[in-house]
Design an enzyme around this catalytic site. Sequence first.
Site, PDB file in Angstrom:
ATOM      1  N   TYR A   1       8.380  20.418  -2.720  1.00 47.45           N
ATOM      2  CA  TYR A   1       8.865  20.891  -1.348  1.00 47.45           C
ATOM      3  C   TYR A   1       9.723  22.045  -1.651  1.00 47.45           C
ATOM      4  CZ  TYR A   1       5.758  17.219   0.248  1.00 47.45           C
ATOM      5  OH  TYR A   1       4.897  16.520   0.443  1.00 47.45           O
TER       6      TYR A   1
ATOM      7  N   TYR B   1      -6.595  10.922 -12.708  1.00 48.97           N
ATOM      8  CA  TYR B   1      -6.925  12.160 -11.639  1.00 48.97           C
ATOM      9  C   TYR B   1      -5.542  12.870 -11.739  1.00 48.97           C
ATOM     10  CZ  TYR B   1     -11.199  10.561 -10.471  1.00 48.97           C
ATOM     11  OH  TYR B   1     -12.679   9.805 -10.723  1.00 48.97           O
TER      12      TYR B   1
ATOM     13  N   GLU C   1      -5.949  16.633  -2.005  1.00 52.03           N
ATOM     14  CA  GLU C   1      -6.980  16.449  -2.819  1.00 52.03           C
ATOM     15  C   GLU C   1      -8.124  15.413  -2.051  1.00 52.03           C
ATOM     16  OE1 GLU C   1      -5.035  16.912  -7.206  1.00 52.03           O
ATOM     17  OE2 GLU C   1      -6.201  15.157  -6.733  1.00 52.03           O
TER      18      GLU C   1
ATOM     19  N   HIS D   1       5.238   6.766   0.673  1.00 51.44           N
ATOM     20  CA  HIS D   1       4.035   6.811  -0.182  1.00 51.44           C
ATOM     21  C   HIS D   1       3.738   5.351  -0.638  1.00 51.44           C
ATOM     22  CE1 HIS D   1       4.691  11.315  -1.796  1.00 51.44           C
ATOM     23  NE2 HIS D   1       4.857  11.186  -0.194  1.00 51.44           N
TER      24      HIS D   1
ATOM     25  N   GLN E   1       7.977   5.626   6.139  1.00 53.38           N
ATOM     26  CA  GLN E   1       6.567   5.686   6.210  1.00 53.38           C
ATOM     27  C   GLN E   1       5.907   4.299   6.026  1.00 53.38           C
ATOM     28  OE1 GLN E   1       5.128   8.388   3.019  1.00 53.38           O
ATOM     29  NE2 GLN E   1       6.200  10.110   3.906  1.00 53.38           N
TER      30      GLN E   1
END
Length: 399
Positions: free
Chosen positions: A291, A280, A270, A174, A109
């Site tokens: 997963y 948070y 979210e 991420h 990613q």
Amino acid sequence: MRIAPLLSPVVALMLTSPVMAEPVPVGPPNAPDQTPAFEGQTRAPQLEGTVRLDTQTVADGLEHPWGMAFLPDGNMLVTERPGRLRLITPEGDISEPIKGLPEVDARGQGGLLDVSLGPDFDTERWVYLSYAEPRGNAENATAVARGRLNEDSTRLTDVETIFQQQPAWASTKHFGSRLVWGTNGMLWITVGERSLVEPRQLAQTLDNTIGKVVRINADGSMPDDNPFVGRDEARDDIWSLGHRNVQGAARHPQTGELWTIEHGPKGGDELNRPEPGLNYGWPVITYGEDYSGAPIGQGITQQDGMEQPVYYWDPVIAPGDMTFYTGDRFDGWQNNILIASLEPGGIVRLTLEEGRVTGEARYLEELGRVRDVDQGPDGALWVLTDKGDGALIRVVPKE
């Protein structure tokens, strides 16, 4: 547990579309035993109406485009994840890669991610880029650099790194990585928690920038009013903590507040309004599940001292970037949130009232993976599809 406060009626977003009683039909949740913390926190009523949209592919052949920024002359800067920054005209002409970019780690990613113009671009021509920065030994981390775009838009000069996520990690996932300017010229940066079980725990501690929203000055220095400035064993650049992978962020056009949208686990995306110094929750509390089908941690969704999302999705929408619509081309959409969706794809629209979601609609799922959505100078929507043969697409209401 603390539930995000409502906006005052003076600054609240107003509902502009009638709604139906039933939510968008998305099938059963992944975590059916979980219940929302307050009414309307998930599965808001589906927006009523017959809005039909026209799409025009302006440019294609882009390799996993990720972010875009509009220049004052109407041209666009568009990033490609392998490490290229291109200039694209409204007519679809694509430049050669702009030179002078920092080295990126384009595995998984990672790669070249968001792009944003500095608030003083008209005079200083600063362009800001977020990217996965290689750190050696297969480690990498999110970084932000800035450089001056030369007059013919072919090269960045005076390139300097102004933020480096710490610590680096051997992960290809991420990175977070959206860039948003506050009304005071300070820069919010979203950084992910690197996905793996070990680094995700660092989202809850203050001596690192794993799973955080950070805020810096335009030159990389620290704002004096950040919430943890001067606190022992806490980083001065942290704005909020306990985030998973925030890949969408935008400033509210009326209040100036930061809103973010983050990838949750399976059934836990979210929408948040991160406030300075608040936690948070990830990975202690979350909606959805891992997963594998196992719970995340203790499988809890609420805990004292941790914030509830304004809204969550189960099943997920796999959010890319988001924007608040402020134009006049889409009647009744003013101040609605528009979100890029990677799965099931297309665009998600939310209406809000007094800081809470009041309606939801889905559009253009046939586009597949949409990584970025933004409002152009003409009031049209512009989207990037995240594919090996990705495209820049202009979206307007069907006449």
